[in-house]
Design a protein around this motif. Sequence first.
Motif, PDB file in Angstrom:
ATOM      1  N   MET A  57     105.508  87.730  67.705  1.00 35.00           N
ATOM      2  CA  MET A  57     106.574  88.558  67.148  1.00 35.00           C
ATOM      3  C   MET A  57     106.438  88.692  65.641  1.00 35.00           C
ATOM      4  O   MET A  57     106.255  87.709  64.950  1.00 35.00           O
ATOM      5  CB  MET A  57     107.930  87.923  67.476  1.00 35.00           C
ATOM      6  CG  MET A  57     108.726  88.770  68.432  1.00 35.00           C
ATOM      7  SD  MET A  57     110.304  89.336  67.818  1.00 35.00           S
ATOM      8  CE  MET A  57     111.073  87.923  67.098  1.00 35.00           C
ATOM      9  N   ILE A  58     106.571  89.911  65.200  1.00 32.40           N
ATOM     10  CA  ILE A  58     106.460  90.136  63.769  1.00 32.40           C
ATOM     11  C   ILE A  58     107.786  89.779  63.107  1.00 32.40           C
ATOM     12  O   ILE A  58     108.849  90.191  63.565  1.00 32.40           O
ATOM     13  CB  ILE A  58     106.117  91.612  63.490  1.00 32.40           C
ATOM     14  CG1 ILE A  58     104.701  91.886  64.022  1.00 32.40           C
ATOM     15  CG2 ILE A  58     106.210  91.931  62.011  1.00 32.40           C
ATOM     16  CD1 ILE A  58     104.384  93.339  64.095  1.00 32.40           C
ATOM     17  N   VAL A  59     107.756  88.959  62.079  1.00 32.72           N
ATOM     18  CA  VAL A  59     109.009  88.602  61.404  1.00 32.72           C
ATOM     19  C   VAL A  59     109.194  89.340  60.087  1.00 32.72           C
ATOM     20  O   VAL A  59     110.310  89.487  59.608  1.00 32.72           O
ATOM     21  CB  VAL A  59     109.137  87.068  61.196  1.00 32.72           C
ATOM     22  CG1 VAL A  59     109.251  86.391  62.552  1.00 32.72           C
ATOM     23  CG2 VAL A  59     107.966  86.517  60.422  1.00 32.72           C
ATOM     24  N   ALA A  60     108.090  89.775  59.486  1.00 32.25           N
ATOM     25  CA  ALA A  60     108.261  90.501  58.227  1.00 32.25           C
ATOM     26  C   ALA A  60     107.161  91.519  58.047  1.00 32.25           C
ATOM     27  O   ALA A  60     106.045  91.338  58.518  1.00 32.25           O
ATOM     28  CB  ALA A  60     108.243  89.520  57.065  1.00 32.25           C
ATOM     29  N   ALA A  61     107.489  92.617  57.404  1.00 31.04           N
ATOM     30  CA  ALA A  61     106.488  93.619  57.076  1.00 31.04           C
ATOM     31  C   ALA A  61     106.637  93.978  55.603  1.00 31.04           C
ATOM     32  O   ALA A  61     107.743  93.984  55.065  1.00 31.04           O
ATOM     33  CB  ALA A  61     106.687  94.865  57.933  1.00 31.04           C
ATOM     34  N   SER A  62     105.505  94.207  54.956  1.00 30.01           N
ATOM     35  CA  SER A  62     105.592  94.541  53.539  1.00 30.01           C
ATOM     36  C   SER A  62     104.421  95.418  53.138  1.00 30.01           C
ATOM     37  O   SER A  62     103.507  95.627  53.932  1.00 30.01           O
ATOM     38  CB  SER A  62     105.597  93.259  52.711  1.00 30.01           C
ATOM     39  OG  SER A  62     104.455  92.493  53.025  1.00 30.01           O
ATOM     40  N   ASN A  63     104.459  95.881  51.887  1.00 30.12           N
ATOM     41  CA  ASN A  63     103.320  96.628  51.351  1.00 30.12           C
ATOM     42  C   ASN A  63     102.956  97.868  52.133  1.00 30.12           C
ATOM     43  O   ASN A  63     101.779  98.189  52.263  1.00 30.12           O
ATOM     44  CB  ASN A  63     102.068  95.731  51.385  1.00 30.12           C
ATOM     45  CG  ASN A  63     101.877  95.023  50.075  1.00 30.12           C
ATOM     46  OD1 ASN A  63     102.348  95.505  49.041  1.00 30.12           O
ATOM     47  ND2 ASN A  63     101.228  93.886  50.118  1.00 30.12           N
ATOM     48  N   SER A  64     103.945  98.515  52.676  1.00 30.31           N
ATOM     49  CA  SER A  64     103.650  99.636  53.553  1.00 30.31           C
ATOM     50  C   SER A  64     103.154 100.866  52.777  1.00 30.31           C
ATOM     51  O   SER A  64     103.691 101.215  51.733  1.00 30.31           O
ATOM     52  CB  SER A  64     104.927  99.960  54.330  1.00 30.31           C
ATOM     53  OG  SER A  64     104.778 101.177  54.974  1.00 30.31           O
ATOM     54  N   GLU A  65     102.107 101.465  53.308  1.00 25.86           N
ATOM     55  CA  GLU A  65     101.615 102.722  52.711  1.00 25.86           C
ATOM     56  C   GLU A  65     101.414 103.746  53.801  1.00 25.86           C
ATOM     57  O   GLU A  65     100.849 103.448  54.855  1.00 25.86           O
ATOM     58  CB  GLU A  65     100.271 102.494  52.004  1.00 25.86           C
ATOM     59  CG  GLU A  65     100.447 102.364  50.494  1.00 25.86           C
ATOM     60  CD  GLU A  65      99.174 102.700  49.742  1.00 25.86           C
ATOM     61  OE1 GLU A  65      98.813 103.902  49.726  1.00 25.86           O
ATOM     62  OE2 GLU A  65      98.557 101.784  49.198  1.00 25.86           O
ATOM     63  N   THR A 121     101.280  95.195  55.718  1.00 25.59           N
ATOM     64  CA  THR A 121     101.030  93.778  55.967  1.00 25.59           C
ATOM     65  C   THR A 121     102.149  93.254  56.851  1.00 25.59           C
ATOM     66  O   THR A 121     103.313  93.568  56.616  1.00 25.59           O
ATOM     67  CB  THR A 121     101.053  93.002  54.640  1.00 25.59           C
ATOM     68  OG1 THR A 121     100.171  93.658  53.736  1.00 25.59           O
ATOM     69  CG2 THR A 121     100.590  91.574  54.835  1.00 25.59           C
ATOM     70  N   VAL A 122     101.777  92.485  57.866  1.00 26.85           N
ATOM     71  CA  VAL A 122     102.816  91.921  58.733  1.00 26.85           C
ATOM     72  C   VAL A 122     102.617  90.414  58.863  1.00 26.85           C
ATOM     73  O   VAL A 122     101.522  89.892  58.639  1.00 26.85           O
ATOM     74  CB  VAL A 122     102.802  92.557  60.144  1.00 26.85           C
ATOM     75  CG1 VAL A 122     103.361  93.958  60.099  1.00 26.85           C
ATOM     76  CG2 VAL A 122     101.400  92.524  60.727  1.00 26.85           C
ATOM     77  N   GLU A 123     103.674  89.729  59.171  1.00 26.56           N
ATOM     78  CA  GLU A 123     103.613  88.277  59.335  1.00 26.56           C
ATOM     79  C   GLU A 123     104.370  87.885  60.570  1.00 26.56           C
ATOM     80  O   GLU A 123     105.401  88.459  60.886  1.00 26.56           O
ATOM     81  CB  GLU A 123     104.294  87.601  58.139  1.00 26.56           C
ATOM     82  CG  GLU A 123     103.361  87.332  56.976  1.00 26.56           C
ATOM     83  CD  GLU A 123     104.162  86.920  55.759  1.00 26.56           C
ATOM     84  OE1 GLU A 123     104.818  85.858  55.857  1.00 26.56           O
ATOM     85  OE2 GLU A 123     104.165  87.673  54.766  1.00 26.56           O
ATOM     86  N   ASN A 124     103.849  86.905  61.292  1.00 26.19           N
ATOM     87  CA  ASN A 124     104.683  86.268  62.300  1.00 26.19           C
ATOM     88  C   ASN A 124     104.792  84.790  61.917  1.00 26.19           C
ATOM     89  O   ASN A 124     104.461  84.425  60.781  1.00 26.19           O
ATOM     90  CB  ASN A 124     104.132  86.488  63.709  1.00 26.19           C
ATOM     91  CG  ASN A 124     102.812  85.789  63.958  1.00 26.19           C
ATOM     92  OD1 ASN A 124     102.369  84.973  63.150  1.00 26.19           O
ATOM     93  ND2 ASN A 124     102.185  86.106  65.062  1.00 26.19           N
ATOM     94  N   GLU A 129     103.067  82.267  62.401  1.00 21.32           N
ATOM     95  CA  GLU A 129     101.878  81.512  62.024  1.00 21.32           C
ATOM     96  C   GLU A 129     100.920  82.250  61.104  1.00 21.32           C
ATOM     97  O   GLU A 129     100.228  81.652  60.306  1.00 21.32           O
ATOM     98  CB  GLU A 129     101.081  81.138  63.290  1.00 21.32           C
ATOM     99  CG  GLU A 129     101.876  80.358  64.284  1.00 21.32           C
ATOM    100  CD  GLU A 129     101.414  80.636  65.711  1.00 21.32           C
ATOM    101  OE1 GLU A 129     100.342  81.271  65.895  1.00 21.32           O
ATOM    102  OE2 GLU A 129     102.127  80.229  66.634  1.00 21.32           O
ATOM    103  N   LYS A 130     100.820  83.554  61.267  1.00 20.67           N
ATOM    104  CA  LYS A 130      99.746  84.217  60.549  1.00 20.67           C
ATOM    105  C   LYS A 130     100.149  85.544  59.934  1.00 20.67           C
ATOM    106  O   LYS A 130     101.222  86.074  60.202  1.00 20.67           O
ATOM    107  CB  LYS A 130      98.530  84.394  61.476  1.00 20.67           C
ATOM    108  CG  LYS A 130      98.923  84.691  62.883  1.00 20.67           C
ATOM    109  CD  LYS A 130      97.779  84.613  63.857  1.00 20.67           C
ATOM    110  CE  LYS A 130      98.373  85.180  65.144  1.00 20.67           C
ATOM    111  NZ  LYS A 130      97.815  85.170  66.320  1.00 20.67           N
ATOM    112  N   THR A 131      99.207  86.028  59.135  1.00 26.69           N
ATOM    113  CA  THR A 131      99.397  87.289  58.460  1.00 26.69           C
ATOM    114  C   THR A 131      98.399  88.288  59.031  1.00 26.69           C
ATOM    115  O   THR A 131      97.290  87.909  59.417  1.00 26.69           O
ATOM    116  CB  THR A 131      99.103  87.114  56.958  1.00 26.69           C
ATOM    117  OG1 THR A 131      99.864  86.018  56.488  1.00 26.69           O
ATOM    118  CG2 THR A 131      99.456  88.351  56.168  1.00 26.69           C
ATOM    119  N   GLY A 132      98.780  89.527  59.084  1.00 26.18           N
ATOM    120  CA  GLY A 132      97.847  90.512  59.609  1.00 26.18           C
ATOM    121  C   GLY A 132      98.081  91.878  59.006  1.00 26.18           C
ATOM    122  O   GLY A 132      98.984  92.080  58.186  1.00 26.18           O
TER     123      GLY A 132
END
Lengths: 332, 137
Positions: B1-9, B67-70, B72-75
């Motif tokens: 599950m994605i908990v955060a998204a940022s840096n969207s272009e 950029t997305v984060e769950n 454990e990891k970033t993707g």
Amino acid sequence: MTRGLEAEYVQILRDYLDSQEEDELYGAQKLGKFLLRRDISPEEMVDLHGRALEKLGDVPEFVRASFRILTEVMIEYGNAQRSLNSWRSKHAQLQSEVAVASAMQQALLPQNMPTYPSVEIGAISIAAHEISGDYYDFMYVDEHQFSLTIGDITGKGIPAAMCMSMLKYAVDSLGEIRLGPDQMLRHLNRVVERNIDASMFVTMLFGCYDTQSHVFRYAVAGHEPGFLYRAQEGRFYDLAGSGVALGIDGNSQYKEQEVHLQIGDLLILLTDGVTECKLGRSYMTREELISNLQHEVHLPSQNMVDQIYRRLLMLTQFEQRDDYTMIVLKRI
Amino acid sequence: MIVAASNSETIPIEKETDIVTARQVGRNMSRQLGFGTIMQSRIATSISELARNIYLYAGTGTITIETVENDEKTGLKITALDEGPGIADLRKALEDGFTTSGALGAGLPGVRRMMDDFQMESTLGKGTRVVVIKWRE
Ligand SMILES: Nc1ncnc2c1ncn2[C@@H]1O[C@H](COP(=O)(O)OP(=O)(O)OP(=O)(O)O)[C@@H](O)[C@H]1O
Ligand SMILES: [Mg+2]
């Protein structure tokens, strides 16, 4: 990719640059096999090579940049490699389906020959690939009579197999009504015409043999004419009969033919896999086929069909292009 | 599950050079995220495929990279969106060997294999949305 692998690659590269020996190239070949087993992609390999160069000395910027181009190109090759496993499993699945279909198809062919005291029957049917488009069957009519069907379905593989199972069912059920050969083909033609793809058709000979009068009554639908061998004369005659193949025109009519066998006479029925044997570049002529048949007419029927198959296979240098079926019926 | 998204272009895809822009943005963002060179190229290639499909089959659309984060990891998440004709048979479109280019493993199945998550929705006459994520190891 592991450090160990990278170190090993640098070593191979260094050794080769020093010695330029075939040895190292052989080592590289073995490494290639190893990398493929480990599913290392082409782009990773390109990357590995780039990194290895950096370990060996100063890499000019244009060389370094050129690797980026190579990497982009290699990704497409990588896609092909990555799709290989999915193709493999698809292929394996198809193969196992075909194997099951092939076994089912074998079960549709007669498991044993009719046995009557005054006739001797031999049959052979060998598919060019796993699945055959040839069909033959015998049916018990009464104590003295049996019927036989030999047919060739256009096309091969699964569609042919599906068509065959339908034919078998139709012949079996129509057989119950004891139709004459011409009527039998007329009904089968309707079934085939209604139920198979327009691009497919079936050639067939259907006949009924009376083991008391030794009369064979039959009708033909576009099928390869077989032979009648007259033992007294030692000569082969073409079996008469023509007619439109099944599945082409729903209104086709068929004509009943009749032959009378004397002791020692043979009926030889076949599919075009027999007559269209290729000897080198040209097809075997009917005369050549007859001379091959002639060599084996003295044998018991089953040995005769087996022997002729072996003989023709040898002549075609073991390349069987088409499904092959031959039935020999001998009055004894 | 994605908990955060940022840096969207978001890059609008209207002409062929927009595909290049989308590749470039994707490559830069994946580099910043710390992906290795091969992964950067695979991400750029995937974006390229999605953008090209928009350009070829829908005419116009957008590529959004973020950029997305769950837990454990970033993707890196890539969304390709268009209001084009849609795809009648998604299963078929994702089948190997179905591409018009005929290249083995290319097109959408190739993207699916290079990325970690792959989602696709399409409605005939309405448009298509493809969402892929590549997680950083
Ligand atoms: N955004 C889209 N809108 C409408 N149809 C699409 C879209 N993306 C893909 N398709 C359809 O799905 C098919 C498969 O796409 P895919 O990218 O896998 O292969 P391709 O574009 O045909 O060939 P390649 O990408 O290898 O050059 C396309 O041929 C097209 O019909
Ligand atoms: Mg495409």
